[in-house]
Design a protein around this motif. Structure first.
Motif, PDB file in Angstrom:
ATOM      1  N   SER A 105     -30.396 -64.404 -61.050  1.00  0.00           N
ATOM      2  CA  SER A 105     -31.196 -65.621 -60.981  1.00  0.00           C
ATOM      3  C   SER A 105     -30.425 -66.727 -60.271  1.00  0.00           C
ATOM      4  O   SER A 105     -29.210 -66.854 -60.419  1.00  0.00           O
ATOM      5  N   LYS A 106     -31.141 -67.552 -59.527  1.00  0.00           N
ATOM      6  CA  LYS A 106     -30.515 -68.700 -58.856  1.00  0.00           C
ATOM      7  C   LYS A 106     -30.373 -69.878 -59.809  1.00  0.00           C
ATOM      8  O   LYS A 106     -29.672 -70.829 -59.508  1.00  0.00           O
ATOM      9  N   ALA A 107     -31.057 -69.824 -60.944  1.00  0.00           N
ATOM     10  CA  ALA A 107     -31.002 -70.910 -61.927  1.00  0.00           C
ATOM     11  C   ALA A 107     -30.722 -70.338 -63.319  1.00  0.00           C
ATOM     12  O   ALA A 107     -31.625 -70.208 -64.146  1.00  0.00           O
ATOM     13  N   PRO A 108     -29.451 -69.955 -63.603  1.00  0.00           N
ATOM     14  CA  PRO A 108     -29.124 -69.381 -64.907  1.00  0.00           C
ATOM     15  C   PRO A 108     -29.383 -70.359 -66.054  1.00  0.00           C
ATOM     16  O   PRO A 108     -29.247 -71.561 -65.895  1.00  0.00           O
ATOM     17  N   GLY A 109     -29.765 -69.806 -67.194  1.00  0.00           N
ATOM     18  CA  GLY A 109     -29.987 -70.605 -68.392  1.00  0.00           C
ATOM     19  C   GLY A 109     -31.104 -70.028 -69.231  1.00  0.00           C
ATOM     20  O   GLY A 109     -31.693 -69.012 -68.889  1.00  0.00           O
ATOM     21  N   ILE A 110     -31.402 -70.714 -70.315  1.00  0.00           N
ATOM     22  CA  ILE A 110     -32.493 -70.304 -71.191  1.00  0.00           C
ATOM     23  C   ILE A 110     -33.781 -70.848 -70.592  1.00  0.00           C
ATOM     24  O   ILE A 110     -33.866 -72.025 -70.241  1.00  0.00           O
ATOM     25  N   ASP A 111     -34.757 -69.968 -70.447  1.00  0.00           N
ATOM     26  CA  ASP A 111     -35.957 -70.324 -69.699  1.00  0.00           C
ATOM     27  C   ASP A 111     -37.223 -69.890 -70.430  1.00  0.00           C
ATOM     28  O   ASP A 111     -37.951 -69.013 -69.982  1.00  0.00           O
ATOM     29  N   GLY A 112     -37.453 -70.458 -71.597  1.00  0.00           N
ATOM     30  CA  GLY A 112     -38.694 -70.181 -72.323  1.00  0.00           C
ATOM     31  C   GLY A 112     -38.734 -68.796 -72.932  1.00  0.00           C
ATOM     32  O   GLY A 112     -37.738 -68.290 -73.444  1.00  0.00           O
ATOM     33  N   PHE A 113     -39.910 -68.178 -72.817  1.00  0.00           N
ATOM     34  CA  PHE A 113     -40.131 -66.899 -73.476  1.00  0.00           C
ATOM     35  C   PHE A 113     -40.698 -65.868 -72.508  1.00  0.00           C
ATOM     36  O   PHE A 113     -41.368 -66.208 -71.542  1.00  0.00           O
ATOM     37  N   HIS A 114     -40.425 -64.623 -72.804  1.00  0.00           N
ATOM     38  CA  HIS A 114     -41.021 -63.470 -72.126  1.00  0.00           C
ATOM     39  C   HIS A 114     -41.688 -62.678 -73.241  1.00  0.00           C
ATOM     40  O   HIS A 114     -41.016 -61.942 -73.968  1.00  0.00           O
ATOM     41  N   GLY A 115     -42.986 -62.891 -73.414  1.00  0.00           N
ATOM     42  CA  GLY A 115     -43.660 -62.279 -74.562  1.00  0.00           C
ATOM     43  C   GLY A 115     -43.094 -62.845 -75.843  1.00  0.00           C
ATOM     44  O   GLY A 115     -43.063 -64.061 -76.030  1.00  0.00           O
ATOM     45  N   ASP A 116     -42.581 -61.979 -76.711  1.00  0.00           N
ATOM     46  CA  ASP A 116     -42.020 -62.439 -77.979  1.00  0.00           C
ATOM     47  C   ASP A 116     -40.492 -62.470 -77.953  1.00  0.00           C
ATOM     48  O   ASP A 116     -39.850 -62.426 -78.988  1.00  0.00           O
ATOM     49  N   ARG A 117     -39.916 -62.576 -76.762  1.00  0.00           N
ATOM     50  CA  ARG A 117     -38.455 -62.630 -76.611  1.00  0.00           C
ATOM     51  C   ARG A 117     -38.044 -63.917 -75.905  1.00  0.00           C
ATOM     52  O   ARG A 117     -38.783 -64.432 -75.069  1.00  0.00           O
ATOM     53  N   LEU A 118     -36.857 -64.404 -76.225  1.00  0.00           N
ATOM     54  CA  LEU A 118     -36.294 -65.554 -75.543  1.00  0.00           C
ATOM     55  C   LEU A 118     -35.828 -65.096 -74.157  1.00  0.00           C
ATOM     56  O   LEU A 118     -35.102 -64.114 -74.043  1.00  0.00           O
ATOM     57  N   ARG A 119     -36.263 -65.777 -73.099  1.00  0.00           N
ATOM     58  CA  ARG A 119     -35.867 -65.381 -71.740  1.00  0.00           C
ATOM     59  C   ARG A 119     -34.580 -66.110 -71.363  1.00  0.00           C
ATOM     60  O   ARG A 119     -34.492 -67.332 -71.456  1.00  0.00           O
ATOM     61  N   VAL A 120     -33.577 -65.322 -70.960  1.00  0.00           N
ATOM     62  CA  VAL A 120     -32.301 -65.861 -70.502  1.00  0.00           C
ATOM     63  C   VAL A 120     -32.072 -65.370 -69.079  1.00  0.00           C
ATOM     64  O   VAL A 120     -32.048 -64.166 -68.823  1.00  0.00           O
ATOM     65  N   ARG A 121     -31.924 -66.327 -68.165  1.00  0.00           N
ATOM     66  CA  ARG A 121     -31.665 -65.998 -66.759  1.00  0.00           C
ATOM     67  C   ARG A 121     -30.162 -66.059 -66.511  1.00  0.00           C
ATOM     68  O   ARG A 121     -29.509 -67.009 -66.935  1.00  0.00           O
TER      69      ARG A 121
ATOM     70  N   MET B 224     -45.190 -63.116 -82.826  1.00  0.00           N
ATOM     71  CA  MET B 224     -43.894 -62.829 -83.429  1.00  0.00           C
ATOM     72  C   MET B 224     -42.826 -63.721 -82.799  1.00  0.00           C
ATOM     73  O   MET B 224     -42.883 -64.050 -81.626  1.00  0.00           O
ATOM     74  N   GLU B 225     -41.843 -64.092 -83.580  1.00  0.00           N
ATOM     75  CA  GLU B 225     -40.772 -64.970 -83.139  1.00  0.00           C
ATOM     76  C   GLU B 225     -39.529 -64.152 -82.768  1.00  0.00           C
ATOM     77  O   GLU B 225     -39.256 -63.142 -83.401  1.00  0.00           O
ATOM     78  N   PRO B 226     -38.751 -64.618 -81.776  1.00  0.00           N
ATOM     79  CA  PRO B 226     -37.562 -63.863 -81.366  1.00  0.00           C
ATOM     80  C   PRO B 226     -36.363 -64.035 -82.297  1.00  0.00           C
ATOM     81  O   PRO B 226     -35.319 -63.443 -82.063  1.00  0.00           O
ATOM     82  N   PHE B 227     -36.499 -64.839 -83.347  1.00  0.00           N
ATOM     83  CA  PHE B 227     -35.381 -65.110 -84.247  1.00  0.00           C
ATOM     84  C   PHE B 227     -35.681 -64.572 -85.637  1.00  0.00           C
ATOM     85  O   PHE B 227     -36.781 -64.753 -86.150  1.00  0.00           O
ATOM     86  N   SER B 228     -34.679 -63.944 -86.249  1.00  0.00           N
ATOM     87  CA  SER B 228     -34.831 -63.509 -87.632  1.00  0.00           C
ATOM     88  C   SER B 228     -33.470 -63.535 -88.305  1.00  0.00           C
ATOM     89  O   SER B 228     -32.434 -63.402 -87.653  1.00  0.00           O
ATOM     90  N   SER B 229     -33.501 -63.712 -89.609  1.00  0.00           N
ATOM     91  CA  SER B 229     -32.280 -63.760 -90.395  1.00  0.00           C
ATOM     92  C   SER B 229     -31.735 -62.348 -90.570  1.00  0.00           C
ATOM     93  O   SER B 229     -32.488 -61.409 -90.830  1.00  0.00           O
ATOM     94  N   SER B 230     -30.422 -62.213 -90.403  1.00  0.00           N
ATOM     95  CA  SER B 230     -29.765 -60.915 -90.544  1.00  0.00           C
ATOM     96  C   SER B 230     -28.460 -61.127 -91.301  1.00  0.00           C
ATOM     97  O   SER B 230     -27.409 -61.310 -90.692  1.00  0.00           O
ATOM     98  N   GLY B 231     -28.539 -61.178 -92.626  1.00  0.00           N
ATOM     99  CA  GLY B 231     -27.352 -61.468 -93.430  1.00  0.00           C
ATOM    100  C   GLY B 231     -26.912 -62.898 -93.195  1.00  0.00           C
ATOM    101  O   GLY B 231     -27.694 -63.827 -93.346  1.00  0.00           O
TER     102      GLY B 231
END
Length: 95
Positions: free
Chosen positions: A21-37, A1-8
């Motif tokens: 986190s010591k390194a904030p930012g977008i960091d790949g995926f955690h399962g089917d979710r986008l991981r943000v540190r 499953m993808e973490p993005f879907s259309s909503s209107g």
């Protein structure tokens, strides 16, 4: 499953937030979710605001928290983009 879907007119982005986190930012995926540190602790909404700022900066549009105020698993809405545009702006589409 993808973490993005259309909503209107928005795109729903399912996010897993990692706090302090010591390194904030977008960091790949955690399962089917986008991981943000984020560097912030999960207190007084600071981690939510920082996660929103990171997403907004990466996407170039405003985002808002739709679900998950007190959870690591959250849903943000990105205004006026398609799923394809979100994937492009995050560098997730194959060349």
């Amino acid at each position: 499953m993808e973490p993005f879907s259309s909503s209107g007119d928005d795109v729903s982005i399912e996010v897993w937030v990692v706090t302090r986190s010591k390194a904030p930012g977008i960091d790949g995926f955690h399962g089917d979710r986008l991981r943000v540190r984020v560097g912030s602790p999960p207190e007084d909404g600071r981690a939510n605001r920082e996660a929103g700022e990171i997403l907004s900066s990466a996407l170039g549009v405003s985002v808002r928290l739709a679900r998950g105020m007190a959870a690591r698993s959250k849903v943000f809405l990105a205004a006026g983009l398609s799923v394809e545009e979100v994937r492009d702006r995050l560098g997730l589409n194959s060349p």
